[in-house]
Motif scaffolding. Structure first.
Motif, PDB file in Angstrom:
ATOM      1  N   GLY A   1       0.899  -1.142   0.239  1.00  0.00           N
ATOM      2  CA  GLY A   1      -0.727  -0.425  -0.335  1.00  0.00           C
ATOM      3  C   GLY A   1       0.590   1.401  -0.500  1.00  0.00           C
ATOM      4  N   LYS A   2       2.087   0.979   0.039  1.00  0.00           N
ATOM      5  CA  LYS A   2       2.920   2.735   0.197  1.00  0.00           C
ATOM      6  C   LYS A   2       3.307   2.682  -1.135  1.00  0.00           C
ATOM      7  CE  LYS A   2       3.316   1.619   4.262  1.00  0.00           C
ATOM      8  NZ  LYS A   2       2.352   2.251   5.677  1.00  0.00           N
ATOM      9  N   TRP A   3       3.605   4.245  -1.511  1.00  0.00           N
ATOM     10  CA  TRP A   3       4.188   4.558  -2.696  1.00  0.00           C
ATOM     11  C   TRP A   3       5.665   4.567  -2.411  1.00  0.00           C
ATOM     12  CZ3 TRP A   3       0.784   7.140  -6.279  1.00  0.00           C
ATOM     13  CH2 TRP A   3      -0.549   7.542  -5.415  1.00  0.00           C
ATOM     14  N   PHE A   4       5.827   4.692  -3.844  1.00  0.00           N
ATOM     15  CA  PHE A   4       7.254   4.963  -4.178  1.00  0.00           C
ATOM     16  C   PHE A   4       7.616   5.544  -5.911  1.00  0.00           C
ATOM     17  CE2 PHE A   4       7.763   1.093  -7.910  1.00  0.00           C
ATOM     18  CZ  PHE A   4       6.711   0.572  -7.059  1.00  0.00           C
ATOM     19  N   HIS A   5       8.874   6.053  -6.505  1.00  0.00           N
ATOM     20  CA  HIS A   5       8.990   6.436  -7.295  1.00  0.00           C
ATOM     21  C   HIS A   5       9.812   5.162  -8.128  1.00  0.00           C
ATOM     22  CE1 HIS A   5       9.279  10.699  -4.961  1.00  0.00           C
ATOM     23  NE2 HIS A   5       8.402  10.496  -6.480  1.00  0.00           N
ATOM     24  N   ALA A   6      10.082   5.017  -9.945  1.00  0.00           N
ATOM     25  CA  ALA A   6      10.414   4.847 -10.679  1.00  0.00           C
ATOM     26  C   ALA A   6      10.914   5.471 -11.925  1.00  0.00           C
ATOM     27  CB  ALA A   6       9.438   3.884 -11.475  1.00  0.00           C
ATOM     28  N   ALA A   7      12.081   4.650 -12.380  1.00  0.00           N
ATOM     29  CA  ALA A   7      12.688   5.464 -13.516  1.00  0.00           C
ATOM     30  C   ALA A   7      12.633   4.229 -14.758  1.00  0.00           C
ATOM     31  CB  ALA A   7      14.253   6.541 -13.180  1.00  0.00           C
ATOM     32  N   ARG A   8      12.321   4.554 -15.959  1.00  0.00           N
ATOM     33  CA  ARG A   8      12.056   4.346 -16.515  1.00  0.00           C
ATOM     34  C   ARG A   8      11.757   5.091 -18.177  1.00  0.00           C
ATOM     35  NH1 ARG A   8       6.609   2.790 -19.740  1.00  0.00           N
ATOM     36  NH2 ARG A   8       5.228   4.604 -18.602  1.00  0.00           N
ATOM     37  N   ASN A   9      12.250   3.950 -19.113  1.00  0.00           N
ATOM     38  CA  ASN A   9      11.969   4.351 -20.646  1.00  0.00           C
ATOM     39  C   ASN A   9      10.482   4.194 -21.671  1.00  0.00           C
ATOM     40  OD1 ASN A   9      12.521   4.181 -23.508  1.00  0.00           O
ATOM     41  ND2 ASN A   9      14.424   4.620 -22.944  1.00  0.00           N
ATOM     42  N   THR A  10       9.692   5.530 -21.717  1.00  0.00           N
ATOM     43  CA  THR A  10       8.370   4.836 -22.021  1.00  0.00           C
ATOM     44  C   THR A  10       9.134   4.263 -23.164  1.00  0.00           C
ATOM     45  OG1 THR A  10       8.774   7.340 -23.025  1.00  0.00           O
ATOM     46  CG2 THR A  10       7.623   6.716 -21.252  1.00  0.00           C
ATOM     47  N   VAL A  11      10.118   3.653 -24.133  1.00  0.00           N
ATOM     48  CA  VAL A  11       9.863   3.631 -25.382  1.00  0.00           C
ATOM     49  C   VAL A  11      10.668   2.366 -25.597  1.00  0.00           C
ATOM     50  CG1 VAL A  11      11.130   3.632 -28.052  1.00  0.00           C
ATOM     51  CG2 VAL A  11      10.575   6.257 -26.563  1.00  0.00           C
ATOM     52  N   SER A  12      11.878   2.003 -24.720  1.00  0.00           N
ATOM     53  CA  SER A  12      11.804   0.633 -24.395  1.00  0.00           C
ATOM     54  C   SER A  12      11.302  -0.550 -23.330  1.00  0.00           C
ATOM     55  CB  SER A  12      13.962   0.676 -24.596  1.00  0.00           C
ATOM     56  OG  SER A  12      13.801   1.463 -22.795  1.00  0.00           O
ATOM     57  N   LEU A  13      10.923   0.526 -21.984  1.00  0.00           N
ATOM     58  CA  LEU A  13      10.100   0.409 -21.496  1.00  0.00           C
ATOM     59  C   LEU A  13      11.058  -0.551 -20.105  1.00  0.00           C
ATOM     60  CD1 LEU A  13       7.128  -2.028 -22.177  1.00  0.00           C
ATOM     61  CD2 LEU A  13       6.985   1.454 -21.733  1.00  0.00           C
ATOM     62  N   ARG A  14      12.656  -0.239 -20.579  1.00  0.00           N
ATOM     63  CA  ARG A  14      13.898  -0.520 -19.591  1.00  0.00           C
ATOM     64  C   ARG A  14      13.267   0.292 -18.563  1.00  0.00           C
ATOM     65  NH1 ARG A  14      20.231  -1.005 -20.908  1.00  0.00           N
ATOM     66  NH2 ARG A  14      20.305  -0.872 -18.799  1.00  0.00           N
ATOM     67  N   VAL A  15      13.353  -0.362 -17.203  1.00  0.00           N
ATOM     68  CA  VAL A  15      13.589  -0.197 -15.921  1.00  0.00           C
ATOM     69  C   VAL A  15      14.902   0.568 -15.206  1.00  0.00           C
ATOM     70  CG1 VAL A  15      12.288  -0.313 -13.708  1.00  0.00           C
ATOM     71  CG2 VAL A  15      11.164  -0.703 -15.089  1.00  0.00           C
ATOM     72  N   TYR A  16      15.081   1.195 -15.052  1.00  0.00           N
ATOM     73  CA  TYR A  16      16.386   1.867 -14.334  1.00  0.00           C
ATOM     74  C   TYR A  16      16.761   1.143 -12.951  1.00  0.00           C
ATOM     75  CZ  TYR A  16      16.500   4.491 -19.204  1.00  0.00           C
ATOM     76  OH  TYR A  16      15.928   4.763 -20.357  1.00  0.00           O
ATOM     77  N   GLY A  17      15.300   2.342 -12.473  1.00  0.00           N
ATOM     78  CA  GLY A  17      15.357   1.941 -11.395  1.00  0.00           C
ATOM     79  C   GLY A  17      13.616   2.449 -10.010  1.00  0.00           C
ATOM     80  N   THR A  18      13.861   1.694  -8.896  1.00  0.00           N
ATOM     81  CA  THR A  18      13.055   2.476  -8.513  1.00  0.00           C
ATOM     82  C   THR A  18      13.732   3.409  -6.390  1.00  0.00           C
ATOM     83  OG1 THR A  18      12.564   0.191  -7.592  1.00  0.00           O
ATOM     84  CG2 THR A  18      11.066   0.509  -9.044  1.00  0.00           C
ATOM     85  N   TYR A  19      13.083   4.475  -6.221  1.00  0.00           N
ATOM     86  CA  TYR A  19      13.410   4.908  -4.943  1.00  0.00           C
ATOM     87  C   TYR A  19      12.573   4.735  -4.130  1.00  0.00           C
ATOM     88  CZ  TYR A  19      12.768   8.615  -7.999  1.00  0.00           C
ATOM     89  OH  TYR A  19      12.288   9.477  -8.752  1.00  0.00           O
ATOM     90  N   PRO A  20      13.050   5.096  -2.960  1.00  0.00           N
ATOM     91  CA  PRO A  20      11.767   5.824  -1.785  1.00  0.00           C
ATOM     92  C   PRO A  20      10.970   7.351  -2.539  1.00  0.00           C
ATOM     93  CG  PRO A  20      13.750   5.180  -0.880  1.00  0.00           C
ATOM     94  CD  PRO A  20      14.198   5.021  -2.396  1.00  0.00           C
ATOM     95  N   ALA A  21       9.831   6.864  -2.033  1.00  0.00           N
ATOM     96  CA  ALA A  21       8.585   8.350  -2.092  1.00  0.00           C
ATOM     97  C   ALA A  21       9.398   9.541  -1.494  1.00  0.00           C
ATOM     98  CB  ALA A  21       7.016   7.709  -2.048  1.00  0.00           C
ATOM     99  N   GLN A  22      10.161   9.645  -0.113  1.00  0.00           N
ATOM    100  CA  GLN A  22      10.469  10.390   0.533  1.00  0.00           C
ATOM    101  C   GLN A  22      11.553  11.592   0.164  1.00  0.00           C
ATOM    102  OE1 GLN A  22       9.906   7.563   1.965  1.00  0.00           O
ATOM    103  NE2 GLN A  22       7.870   7.329   2.450  1.00  0.00           N
ATOM    104  N   VAL A  23      11.541  11.881  -1.360  1.00  0.00           N
ATOM    105  CA  VAL A  23      12.838  12.850  -2.086  1.00  0.00           C
ATOM    106  C   VAL A  23      11.311  13.313  -2.841  1.00  0.00           C
ATOM    107  CG1 VAL A  23      14.731  11.073  -1.524  1.00  0.00           C
ATOM    108  CG2 VAL A  23      12.950  10.520  -3.316  1.00  0.00           C
ATOM    109  N   THR A  24      12.551  14.796  -3.494  1.00  0.00           N
ATOM    110  CA  THR A  24      11.960  15.557  -4.064  1.00  0.00           C
ATOM    111  C   THR A  24      12.605  15.358  -5.631  1.00  0.00           C
ATOM    112  OG1 THR A  24      13.367  17.524  -3.433  1.00  0.00           O
ATOM    113  CG2 THR A  24      11.164  16.583  -1.915  1.00  0.00           C
ATOM    114  N   ALA A  25      14.139  14.657  -5.857  1.00  0.00           N
ATOM    115  CA  ALA A  25      14.732  14.273  -7.090  1.00  0.00           C
ATOM    116  C   ALA A  25      15.026  12.833  -6.908  1.00  0.00           C
ATOM    117  CB  ALA A  25      15.867  15.864  -6.531  1.00  0.00           C
ATOM    118  N   PRO A  26      15.073  13.232  -8.174  1.00  0.00           N
ATOM    119  CA  PRO A  26      16.092  11.430  -8.195  1.00  0.00           C
ATOM    120  C   PRO A  26      17.275  11.083  -7.657  1.00  0.00           C
ATOM    121  CG  PRO A  26      15.225  11.877 -10.182  1.00  0.00           C
ATOM    122  CD  PRO A  26      14.977  13.197  -9.636  1.00  0.00           C
ATOM    123  N   PRO A  27      18.071  10.031  -6.897  1.00  0.00           N
ATOM    124  CA  PRO A  27      19.093  10.074  -5.779  1.00  0.00           C
ATOM    125  C   PRO A  27      20.128  10.067  -7.292  1.00  0.00           C
ATOM    126  CG  PRO A  27      18.199   7.599  -6.167  1.00  0.00           C
ATOM    127  CD  PRO A  27      16.699   8.939  -6.153  1.00  0.00           C
TER     128      PRO A  27
END
Lengths: 186, 109
Positions: free
Chosen positions: B63-89
């Motif tokens: 039930g928790k939120w998180f962030h994900a970085a991915r590529n909308t063309v290749s659908l490659r997922v670069y990684g996921t990271y916690p929701a409690q940040v204002t910018a990607p690590p």
């Protein structure tokens, strides 16, 4: 005292896996900061079980504890012990920010028994049933609704869901376990 | 089909166990802000062809939120990271730099 009742009155379906409603038991939802030592102590006092690791399930002489999320546990106790367990938790956690609630009537619990339990569940959830280890609690999707699934051994699986969708989940599992539906991939 | 690692419970979840929360790292413009800022906060979203940062909620699981970085063309997922940040690590950004050289320039264009 009135008779204990479960949402589906102990329904049972026999297929190549037997799906039945689990015997009545008390369920308590406990939320709070799980790294707080007070919570671990209170849980141990009430159930005899240690705090589970993430996705884990632990058992003690008076109950089981399932890890639900980073700040939530689900405690299983004997049905006539629910009120005592709840009072025990609340008194031990006085001053610790937490929420303890009797959710017995909110939930339906099922038991699947047979050699094909992994397969029956694999048909209705996206969990990788090939690798799911016993006593790993996986909250996931069962067909269209949310539920928690774990194996206690290779031939027994447990499912917990909201009682409002209990009939639906039972029917989904019973259909998945119907004779003639064997796939034989596991 | 998308599979994302939930950093909160450690499960590799299926897309069907998740709920999409749209573009990540928005700055909120609330009451008292300029109309243009408020409009862009409410309605204007990036729709990149390439690297995208998103919010997801593990709705059928913890039930928790998180962030994900991915590529909308290749659908490659670069990684996921916690929701409690204002910018990607930074570590994740460096990883994306390594596989998608020049993606930051595209983003600014």
């Amino acid at each position: 005292m009135s008779d204990l009742a479960t949402p589906l009155n102990g329904r049972r379906a026999v297929g190549y896996v037997t799906v039945s409603e689990d015997a009545p038991r008390g369920m308590i939802s406990l939320r709070g900061d799980l790294s707080d030592g007070g919570i671990a102590e209170a849980v141990r006092a009430v159930t005899g079980a240690n705090l589970p690791e993430p996705l884990g399930l632990t058992a003690g002489e008076a109950g089981q504890v399932a890890w639900m999320s980073p700040d939530e546990l689900l405690l299983f106790v004997a049905p006539n012990q629910t009120t005592d367990a709840l009072t025990g938790l609340r008194s031990r956690l006085e001053g610790v920010h937490h929420l303890a609630l009797d959710v017995t009537d909110m939930r339906a619990a099922f038991r699947l028994e047979g050699r094909g339990v992994r397969e029956v569940l694999a048909k209705v959830t996206p969990v990788d049933m090939q690798t799911l280890a016993p006593d790993t609690v996986r909250r996931t999707r069962l067909a269209q609704v949310a539920g928690a699934v774990w194996l206690s051994d290779e031939e027994t699986a447990h499912v917990v869901c909201f009682s409002s969708v209990g009939t639906y989940v039972f029917d989904v599992l019973a259909t998945s376990a119907a004779p003639g539906g064997e796939v034989g991939v596991f | 089909m998308l599979r994302l690692h939930c950093p909160n419970c450690g499960v590799d979840c299926d897309e069907t166990e998740l709920s999409a929360g749209g573009e990540a790292h928005l700055t909120r413009f609330g009451p008292g802000s300029e109309d243009d800022d408020f409009e862009s906060y409410l309605f204007m979203r990036k729709n990149p062809k390439g690297v995208h940062f998103e919010r997801w909620r593990h709705v059928m699981g913890c039930g928790k939120w998180f962030h994900a970085a991915r590529n909308t063309v290749s659908l490659r997922v670069y990684g996921t990271y916690p929701a409690q940040v204002t910018a990607p690590p930074e570590a994740l950004l460096a990883e994306i730099d390594a596989v998608e050289p020049g993606w930051r320039n595209k983003e600014e264009a």
